[in-house]
Design an enzyme around this catalytic site. Structure first.
Site, short mmCIF file in Angstrom:
data_model
loop_
_atom_site.label_atom_id
_atom_site.label_comp_id
_atom_site.label_asym_id
_atom_site.label_seq_id
_atom_site.Cartn_x
_atom_site.Cartn_y
_atom_site.Cartn_z
CE LYS A 174 -4.35 -1.49 2.07
NZ LYS A 174 -5.22 -1.37 3.25
CE LYS A 227 -8.58 -9.44 -3.42
NZ LYS A 227 -8.12 -9.01 -2.10
CE LYS A 268 -13.51 -2.27 -2.83
NZ LYS A 268 -14.08 -3.15 -1.85
#
Ligand code: TRP
Length: 336
Positions: free
Chosen positions: A119, A201, A204
């Protein structure tokens, strides 16, 4: 929860971030399991809105997304009478225990969290300390409720391990304060991959909207997206290495219908990808339609959402306060 022991029920806890409309991947990988677990266990499910602010967003967006995710949890059929469905920020003990646990976590062990490394690489302009202590807040979420089981995806397993390490360390100093939670990888724990790049993966936040199915997509959209899913040039439905696209569609179909891969291979023996995709599309659309309708219905009823959230907060707080009182006493805070 103490009063469950007589019935041998387990306390199951999981939170979900409200970072946008969840996908078919979230549903098959997590929510569908939650719904099943809620039948036989005491479940506590929540919206991790405190975790959400590790990434900057507009206040109105955070609020809307949190309410939408909360409505989605209700739409899953989690009974707010029997289970606890709450919002993390409504229970202040999360932040308080998070702070305490920060002081029982080594900088080095937090630095090893792979999700933090990923991240901080992705959000290089905002590597805030909250992002670093994110797993410790997650440990607080879990330990406050003395959870037995935490359904998690692969990406959260390391966070569950650090939770157990922190809990064991705390217990070794102060005696049995926290229950050590077990990860739960459900039978639908399958990882659902992108429809366009089935090595990745399903996400969204993928810039290509054809790569994911959102739980609010209409039936038409679901059908179109499945039909345009990337496959291979072989035109035979079977599960094998090197057939990532087909493997992914087979996983999706299997999760929606309960059929195993051998059954699916037999069902589509002699048929092409066109027939297969049509069947997958129908299965997904059928699976999602009632959920979407319920979700849309709940979202129109703000009063119902508010009532459930208030009750959830109250029930969650009662448990969280009990654990926190014990922690404060053990650590040595002067109590009034
Ligand atoms: N970090 C989790 C995720 O991104 C969300 C989460 C927050 C969570 N607190 C939790 C999951 C406690 C399980 C238990 O998916």
């Amino acid at each position: 929860m103490d009063n469950n022991t007589s019935e041998n029920k387990k306390t199951v806890l999981s939170l979900v971030q409200a970072s946008g409309t969840p996908t078919l991947g979230n549903y098959l990988g997590a929510f569908k399991n939650w719904k099943e677990m809620a039948r036989d266990n005491d479940c506590i499910f929540g919206v991790a809105d405190l975790h959400a602010i590790t990434v900057r967003s507009k206040p109105a967006d955070l609020r809307r997304r949190s309410v939408e995710m909360y409505a989605m949890l209700l739409a899953l059929g989690l009974d707010p009478e029997k289970n606890i469905v709450f919002m993390q920020s409504h229970v202040q003990e999360h932040a308080l225990l998070g702070w305490v646990l920060n002081c029982y976590t080594q900088f080095g062990e937090a630095s090893r969290m792979t999700q933090f490394k990923d991240k901080s690489a992705r959000h290089a302009d905002n590597v805030n300390v909250g992002l670093f202590t994110y797993p410790i807040l997650m440990a607080a979420d879990i330990l406050l409720y003395q959870a037995d089981m935490v359904p998690v995806g692969d990406d959260q397993k390391q966070h569950l391990e650090i939770t157990r390490d922190i809990a064991a360390r705390f217990n070794s100093i102060y005696g049995d304060v926290f229950k050590l939670p077990e990860p739960y990888i459900g039978k639908h724990g399958a990882k659902i991959l992108s429809l366009q790049e089935p090595e990745k993966k399903m996400s969204k936040s993928d810039p290509n909207v054809k790569a994911f199915i959102s739980l609010t997509d209409s039936t038409d959209t679901v059908v179109k997206k499945i039909k345009s899913a990337v496959t291979d040039s072989e035109a035979r439905v079977y599960y094998a290495e090197g057939k990532a696209g087909i493997n992914n569609l087979m996983t999706i179909y299997s999760c929606c219908t309960g059929k195993d891969f051998a059954e699916i291979e037999r069902e589509f023996d002699g048929k092409g990808y066109g027939d297969f995709k049509a069947a997958v599309a129908e299965a997904v659309a059928e699976e999602l339609r009632p959920l979407r309708e319920e979700y849309e219905h709940i979202l129109t009823d703000k009063q119902y959402i508010e009532k459930c959230a208030a009750e959830g907060a109250e029930k969650a707080s009662a448990i969280a306060r009990r654990t926190m009182r014990k922690v404060m006493k053990k650590v040595g805070f002067y109590q009034l």
